[in-house]
Design a protein around this motif. Sequence first.
Motif: not given
Length: 139
Positions: A28, A32, A109, A126-134
Amino acid sequence: MGDACHKMLPNAGRGTVNAMLDAIILANSLYEIAKDATYSNIRSAFEEYYNERFPKAKADLESSKRIASLNSGQTWMDDIMRKVTLNFMPSSVINMSFMKTLAYRPQASFLPKVEYRGSGRVDPQKESKRYLQEKVTTV
Protein backbone atom coordinates in the motif's frame (compact mmCIF):
# COMPACT_ATOMS: atom_id res chain seq x y z
CA MET A 1 9.57 -16.02 6.13
CA GLY A 2 7.03 -14.77 8.68
CA ASP A 3 8.38 -16.72 11.64
CA ALA A 4 11.93 -15.76 10.66
CA CYS A 5 11.07 -12.05 10.66
CA HIS A 6 8.67 -12.14 13.60
CA LYS A 7 10.00 -14.25 16.43
CA MET A 8 6.74 -15.28 18.03
CA LEU A 9 5.18 -18.47 19.26
CA PRO A 10 3.88 -20.50 16.34
CA ASN A 11 0.40 -20.65 17.89
CA ALA A 12 -2.24 -19.28 15.55
CA GLY A 13 0.46 -18.55 12.94
CA ARG A 14 1.10 -15.05 14.36
CA GLY A 15 4.53 -14.79 12.68
CA THR A 16 3.05 -15.63 9.31
CA VAL A 17 0.05 -13.36 9.84
CA ASN A 18 2.39 -10.49 10.74
CA ALA A 19 4.47 -11.14 7.61
CA MET A 20 1.32 -10.98 5.46
CA LEU A 21 0.24 -7.75 7.17
CA ASP A 22 3.73 -6.36 6.55
CA ALA A 23 3.41 -7.21 2.87
CA ILE A 24 -0.01 -5.57 2.55
CA ILE A 25 1.01 -2.36 4.30
CA LEU A 26 4.32 -2.14 2.40
CA ALA A 27 2.51 -2.72 -0.91
CA ASN A 28 0.00 0.00 0.00
CA SER A 29 2.79 2.43 0.89
CA LEU A 30 4.70 1.74 -2.33
CA TYR A 31 1.53 1.90 -4.43
CA GLU A 32 0.94 5.47 -3.27
CA ILE A 33 4.31 6.62 -4.69
CA ALA A 34 4.61 4.40 -7.79
CA LYS A 35 4.17 7.28 -10.26
CA ASP A 36 6.65 9.53 -8.46
CA ALA A 37 9.32 7.21 -7.08
CA THR A 38 11.91 9.72 -5.96
CA TYR A 39 14.35 8.96 -3.16
CA SER A 40 12.40 11.20 -0.81
CA ASN A 41 9.06 9.55 -1.65
CA ILE A 42 10.49 6.03 -1.31
CA ARG A 43 11.97 6.97 2.06
CA SER A 44 8.66 8.44 3.24
CA ALA A 45 6.82 5.29 2.03
CA PHE A 46 9.10 3.11 4.16
CA GLU A 47 8.69 5.47 7.12
CA GLU A 48 4.91 5.29 6.74
CA TYR A 49 5.13 1.49 6.60
CA TYR A 50 7.31 1.42 9.73
CA ASN A 51 5.05 3.82 11.63
CA GLU A 52 1.99 1.70 10.92
CA ARG A 53 3.46 -1.76 11.39
CA PHE A 54 6.04 -1.42 14.17
CA PRO A 55 3.64 -0.67 17.07
CA LYS A 56 1.29 -3.49 16.05
CA ALA A 57 4.09 -6.03 15.49
CA LYS A 58 5.67 -5.04 18.82
CA ALA A 59 2.33 -5.52 20.60
CA ASP A 60 1.99 -8.99 19.03
CA LEU A 61 5.53 -9.85 20.14
CA GLU A 62 4.80 -8.74 23.72
CA SER A 63 1.59 -10.78 23.69
CA SER A 64 3.52 -13.79 22.43
CA LYS A 65 6.05 -13.39 25.25
CA ARG A 66 3.25 -13.27 27.83
CA ILE A 67 1.65 -16.41 26.38
CA ALA A 68 5.03 -18.19 26.36
CA SER A 69 5.56 -17.30 30.00
CA LEU A 70 2.06 -18.44 30.84
CA ASN A 71 2.39 -21.73 28.94
CA SER A 72 5.88 -22.73 29.98
CA GLY A 73 7.10 -20.41 32.75
CA GLN A 74 9.08 -22.21 35.42
CA THR A 75 8.69 -19.98 38.47
CA TRP A 76 6.06 -20.45 41.17
CA MET A 77 4.45 -17.16 40.05
CA ASP A 78 4.17 -18.48 36.48
CA ASP A 79 2.54 -21.63 37.85
CA ILE A 80 -0.03 -19.61 39.83
CA MET A 81 -0.79 -17.36 36.85
CA ARG A 82 -1.19 -20.39 34.58
CA LYS A 83 -3.64 -22.05 37.00
CA VAL A 84 -5.66 -18.87 37.56
CA THR A 85 -5.77 -17.99 33.86
CA LEU A 86 -6.60 -21.45 32.56
CA ASN A 87 -9.10 -22.33 35.29
CA PHE A 88 -10.83 -19.09 36.22
CA MET A 89 -10.52 -16.70 33.27
CA PRO A 90 -13.99 -16.03 31.86
CA SER A 91 -14.31 -16.94 28.20
CA SER A 92 -15.66 -13.43 27.53
CA VAL A 93 -12.28 -11.94 28.52
CA ILE A 94 -10.45 -14.36 26.23
CA ASN A 95 -12.87 -13.59 23.38
CA MET A 96 -12.37 -9.83 23.90
CA SER A 97 -8.63 -10.32 23.51
CA PHE A 98 -9.12 -12.26 20.27
CA MET A 99 -11.54 -9.66 18.91
CA LYS A 100 -9.06 -6.87 19.63
CA THR A 101 -6.33 -8.75 17.76
CA LEU A 102 -8.62 -9.59 14.84
CA ALA A 103 -9.89 -6.01 14.43
CA TYR A 104 -6.73 -5.04 12.52
CA ARG A 105 -7.47 -6.28 8.99
CA PRO A 106 -5.88 -4.06 6.37
CA GLN A 107 -6.66 -4.68 2.72
CA ALA A 108 -4.69 -3.94 -0.41
CA SER A 109 -5.57 -0.33 -1.14
CA PHE A 110 -5.22 -0.75 -4.91
CA LEU A 111 -8.06 -3.30 -5.06
CA PRO A 112 -11.78 -2.78 -4.43
CA LYS A 113 -12.58 -3.13 -0.73
CA VAL A 114 -14.03 -6.41 0.44
CA GLU A 115 -17.49 -5.90 1.89
CA TYR A 116 -17.54 -6.38 5.65
CA ARG A 117 -20.16 -8.89 6.77
CA GLY A 118 -18.92 -9.81 10.23
CA SER A 119 -20.09 -9.00 13.71
CA GLY A 120 -16.84 -7.86 15.34
CA ARG A 121 -15.24 -4.45 15.21
CA VAL A 122 -12.82 -3.60 12.38
CA ASP A 123 -10.16 -0.90 12.72
CA PRO A 124 -10.53 1.77 10.03
CA GLN A 125 -7.98 1.72 7.24
CA LYS A 126 -6.34 4.76 5.70
CA GLU A 127 -7.88 5.43 2.30
CA SER A 128 -5.62 5.36 -0.74
CA LYS A 129 -5.55 8.78 -2.37
CA ARG A 130 -4.16 7.31 -5.58
CA TYR A 131 -6.81 4.57 -5.83
CA LEU A 132 -9.64 7.06 -5.27
CA GLN A 133 -8.14 9.39 -7.87
CA GLU A 134 -7.76 6.57 -10.44
CA LYS A 135 -11.28 5.34 -9.72
CA VAL A 136 -12.72 8.82 -10.40
CA THR A 137 -10.76 9.25 -13.67
CA THR A 138 -11.82 5.83 -15.05
CA VAL A 139 -15.54 6.33 -14.32
